[in-house]
Write an enzyme that holds these catalytic residues in place. Structure first.
Site, PDB file in Angstrom:
ATOM      1  N   HIS A 127      -0.989  -7.457  -4.271  1.00 64.11           N
ATOM      2  CA  HIS A 127      -0.006  -8.041  -5.182  1.00 64.11           C
ATOM      3  C   HIS A 127      -0.155  -9.556  -5.147  1.00 64.11           C
ATOM      4  O   HIS A 127      -0.128 -10.156  -4.065  1.00 64.11           O
ATOM      5  CB  HIS A 127       1.418  -7.699  -4.732  1.00 64.11           C
ATOM      6  CG  HIS A 127       1.735  -6.242  -4.727  1.00 64.11           C
ATOM      7  ND1 HIS A 127       2.368  -5.624  -5.781  1.00 64.11           N
ATOM      8  CD2 HIS A 127       1.526  -5.284  -3.790  1.00 64.11           C
ATOM      9  CE1 HIS A 127       2.533  -4.340  -5.488  1.00 64.11           C
ATOM     10  NE2 HIS A 127       2.021  -4.114  -4.289  1.00 64.11           N
ATOM     11  N   GLY A 180       0.752  -1.239   0.000  1.00 65.02           N
ATOM     12  CA  GLY A 180       0.000   0.000   0.000  1.00 65.02           C
ATOM     13  C   GLY A 180       0.783   1.289   0.000  1.00 65.02           C
ATOM     14  O   GLY A 180       0.206   2.343   0.230  1.00 65.02           O
ATOM     15  N   VAL A 226       0.843   3.350  -4.380  1.00 69.05           N
ATOM     16  CA  VAL A 226      -0.297   4.096  -4.904  1.00 69.05           C
ATOM     17  C   VAL A 226      -1.344   4.133  -3.797  1.00 69.05           C
ATOM     18  O   VAL A 226      -1.642   3.100  -3.210  1.00 69.05           O
ATOM     19  CB  VAL A 226      -0.878   3.403  -6.164  1.00 69.05           C
ATOM     20  CG1 VAL A 226      -2.121   4.124  -6.660  1.00 69.05           C
ATOM     21  CG2 VAL A 226       0.168   3.328  -7.277  1.00 69.05           C
ATOM     22  N   HIS A 244      -4.494  -2.177  -3.237  1.00 66.58           N
ATOM     23  CA  HIS A 244      -4.151  -3.171  -4.250  1.00 66.58           C
ATOM     24  C   HIS A 244      -3.443  -4.333  -3.584  1.00 66.58           C
ATOM     25  O   HIS A 244      -2.673  -4.162  -2.655  1.00 66.58           O
ATOM     26  CB  HIS A 244      -3.315  -2.570  -5.380  1.00 66.58           C
ATOM     27  CG  HIS A 244      -2.070  -1.872  -4.955  1.00 66.58           C
ATOM     28  ND1 HIS A 244      -2.081  -0.660  -4.286  1.00 66.58           N
ATOM     29  CD2 HIS A 244      -0.772  -2.205  -5.098  1.00 66.58           C
ATOM     30  CE1 HIS A 244      -0.831  -0.279  -4.050  1.00 66.58           C
ATOM     31  NE2 HIS A 244      -0.026  -1.206  -4.515  1.00 66.58           N
TER      32      HIS A 244
END
Length: 145
Positions: free
Chosen positions: A95, A86, A89, A93
């Protein structure tokens, strides 16, 4: 402020998608840890995973699990790694990447892929694996969402 991931999701910036559904998308990282490194991202902008509502967080992890099954199959990997960092960006998201050992999680080794055909090939390979596993959300994915 709109995040770079939101701009990828809307097609304003390019992205190689391997999953699209009404709440979640997944696209290849342009700086992969290994071929097949994918980012699972909610369409809604939420910065930290600790701030997202439970049902959407659950959906993110369901998609991450599916993508993990796909990367394991596509690259014949013993494991699918999952990291929520985190910092890159400010848009949640996850990974997901094929991994063989703990050194595969070293983000200092991730470098921007210079060969666009390598990313395209990885996307095609992962989409095929997801479709073989019965995940129709991979069908029709290309660039944009």
């Amino acid at each position: 402020m709109t995040t770079v991931f939101s701009r990828i999701i809307t097609g304003e910036l390019p992205g190689l998608f391997v999953w699209q559904d009404p709440e979640i998308v997944a696209f290849l990282s342009i700086a992969p840890l290994r071929p097949g490194h994918t980012l699972v991202v909610p369409r809604r902008e939420v910065d930290r995973w600790t701030d997202i509502d439970g049902p959407l967080l659950t959906r993110c992890f369901e998609v991450a699990q599916a993508v993990g099954q796909g990367v394991q199959r596509a690259w014949n990997a013993p494991r699918a790694g999952l990291v929520v960092a985190g910092f890159e960006v400010p848009h949640l998201h996850i990974h997901v990447a094929p991994v063989w050992d703990m050194t595969d999680f070293d983000f200092s080794k991730a470098k921007q892929e210079e060969d666009p055909s390598a990313l395209t090939g990885a996307a095609v390979k992962l989409r095929a694996a997801l479709l073989e596993l019965g995940y129709e959300q991979a069908r029709g994915c290309t660039s944009g969402a």
